[in-house]
Scaffold this motif. Sequence first.
Motif, short mmCIF file in Angstrom:
data_model
loop_
_atom_site.label_atom_id
_atom_site.label_comp_id
_atom_site.label_asym_id
_atom_site.label_seq_id
_atom_site.Cartn_x
_atom_site.Cartn_y
_atom_site.Cartn_z
N GLY A 7 0.84 -0.79 0.52
CA GLY A 7 0.27 -0.62 0.35
C GLY A 7 1.06 1.27 -0.22
O GLY A 7 1.84 1.24 -0.41
N LYS A 8 -0.28 2.30 -0.09
CA LYS A 8 1.25 4.03 0.47
C LYS A 8 1.50 4.23 1.17
O LYS A 8 2.24 3.46 2.87
N PHE A 57 15.29 -4.18 -4.29
CA PHE A 57 13.74 -5.24 -4.58
C PHE A 57 13.24 -4.53 -5.78
O PHE A 57 11.86 -5.85 -5.77
N HIS A 58 13.17 -3.83 -5.98
CA HIS A 58 12.67 -3.85 -7.06
C HIS A 58 12.97 -4.47 -8.43
O HIS A 58 11.73 -4.59 -9.39
N LEU A 59 14.39 -4.66 -8.59
CA LEU A 59 14.88 -5.15 -9.49
C LEU A 59 14.61 -6.89 -9.38
O LEU A 59 14.98 -7.63 -10.57
N ARG A 60 14.86 -7.33 -8.51
CA ARG A 60 14.40 -8.46 -7.91
C ARG A 60 13.32 -9.05 -7.99
O ARG A 60 12.65 -10.66 -7.35
N LEU A 61 12.26 -8.23 -7.86
CA LEU A 61 11.02 -8.62 -8.04
C LEU A 61 10.38 -8.91 -9.42
O LEU A 61 10.54 -7.72 -10.15
N ALA A 62 9.48 -9.95 -9.51
CA ALA A 62 8.78 -9.71 -11.20
C ALA A 62 7.82 -8.73 -11.17
O ALA A 62 7.09 -7.74 -10.44
N PRO A 63 7.62 -8.08 -12.22
CA PRO A 63 6.25 -6.54 -12.87
C PRO A 63 5.30 -7.06 -12.23
O PRO A 63 5.12 -8.71 -11.62
N GLY A 64 4.57 -6.27 -11.46
CA GLY A 64 3.31 -7.21 -10.33
C GLY A 64 3.59 -7.32 -9.63
O GLY A 64 2.46 -7.39 -7.95
N LYS A 65 5.09 -7.26 -8.84
CA LYS A 65 4.94 -7.85 -7.04
C LYS A 65 5.47 -6.77 -5.98
O LYS A 65 5.98 -7.44 -5.17
N ILE A 66 6.00 -5.65 -7.13
CA ILE A 66 6.78 -4.66 -6.66
C ILE A 66 6.01 -3.77 -5.57
O ILE A 66 6.44 -4.09 -4.50
N TYR A 67 4.39 -3.62 -6.19
CA TYR A 67 4.19 -3.23 -6.08
C TYR A 67 2.20 -2.90 -6.13
O TYR A 67 2.31 -3.55 -7.61
N PRO A 68 1.16 -2.93 -5.40
CA PRO A 68 0.03 -2.76 -6.24
C PRO A 68 -0.17 -2.30 -7.31
O PRO A 68 -0.33 -0.95 -7.45
N THR A 69 -0.63 -2.46 -9.19
CA THR A 69 -0.09 -1.23 -9.45
C THR A 69 -1.57 -0.64 -10.10
O THR A 69 -1.83 0.63 -10.44
N ASP A 70 -2.46 -0.51 -8.49
CA ASP A 70 -3.70 -0.21 -8.49
C ASP A 70 -3.33 1.00 -7.61
O ASP A 70 -4.04 2.38 -7.65
N VAL A 71 -2.02 0.91 -7.04
CA VAL A 71 -0.87 2.30 -6.32
C VAL A 71 -0.67 3.34 -6.77
O VAL A 71 -0.60 4.45 -6.34
N TYR A 72 0.51 2.75 -6.94
CA TYR A 72 1.48 2.89 -7.62
C TYR A 72 2.00 2.35 -8.94
O TYR A 72 1.31 1.60 -10.01
N ASP A 73 2.68 4.05 -9.34
CA ASP A 73 3.18 3.65 -11.00
C ASP A 73 5.14 3.50 -9.87
O ASP A 73 5.48 4.11 -9.43
N ASP A 119 7.69 8.25 -3.11
CA ASP A 119 7.32 8.23 -1.70
C ASP A 119 8.27 7.64 -0.96
O ASP A 119 8.77 7.46 0.47
N LEU A 120 9.13 6.34 -1.72
CA LEU A 120 10.10 5.80 -0.50
C LEU A 120 11.49 6.81 -0.45
O LEU A 120 11.66 6.10 1.25
N ALA A 121 11.61 7.37 -1.46
CA ALA A 121 12.35 8.05 -1.44
C ALA A 121 12.68 9.14 0.18
O ALA A 121 13.45 9.18 0.72
N ALA A 122 11.39 9.56 0.30
CA ALA A 122 10.47 10.86 0.46
C ALA A 122 10.98 9.96 2.40
O ALA A 122 11.44 10.63 3.78
#
Length: 284
Positions: A7-8, A45-61, A68-71
Amino acid sequence: MAAVCTGKIKYTTSPYLEKWKYLRSLLPEDQWGQCKFTMPPIDYFHLRLAPGKIYPTDVYDDDSYFADLAAAYQQEFKTLHSEGLQNVQIDDPTLAYFCSSAMIESLKADGIDPDRLFDRYLHAHNQCLVNRPKGLHVGLHICRGNFSKSMHFSEGSYESIAEKFFKVLEYDTFYLEYDTPRAGGFEPLRFLPKGKNVVLGVVSTKVPDLEDPEEMKQKVLAAADIIAKGQGVTQKEALECIGISPQCGFASTGVGNKDVTEDDMFKKLKLVQDVAKELWPDRP
């Protein structure tokens, strides 16, 4: 084990403050500035996880996810610095993937543009450093893996990423693996900008054998010559932005390295100290 976004992302409490407080409790306050605290990178983990597994696609691009992570990183730096931390090291083996031709071809086979992805990661790293507290030194370490029994996950010279890596990233210090031929030569260091530092990992944490101190010194001088030529300075001036260290941690996985004992570790650290005193006798 992976950290998966569900989530966020919001910064509520520090994930590292208690660990930093424990570390500083082992030393008198006047030595806190000599401590270095390590943290994982924003892109791991962005590179190590498959697309669609990194974050909810209806929440983030990707853009909003990294923002948000950098903040959260920015706030964590402020929290730790307010409690006396002065030196942070970000450990990012992910960027070493982009030195490997095999990894690059694998990304292309998955339909990913490796150049665009690399640029995105560099930008994400820099986002973490925005508005960092004055007096907080932040360095970046990359290597090609340091598992038990000397296993690694990538190899290849820094040459293919060096210009962007050194000129775009806003870190104070770069900690680089240089203990075996798998990392290539020192030529990529010609891109190191003035005002930045590089720590050469010329001692292996993967094998118990002690390195030859004279060979270590010759490597440092060779690197200094390349930096000096790239910056238009003397070898002596270039040496001032160089340090030496092991190429990685002695236990960068939970089981550590079964070939390297605790006694071996202290011998290697003593070797680093001795060679450094010979190369830089005036440093404190």
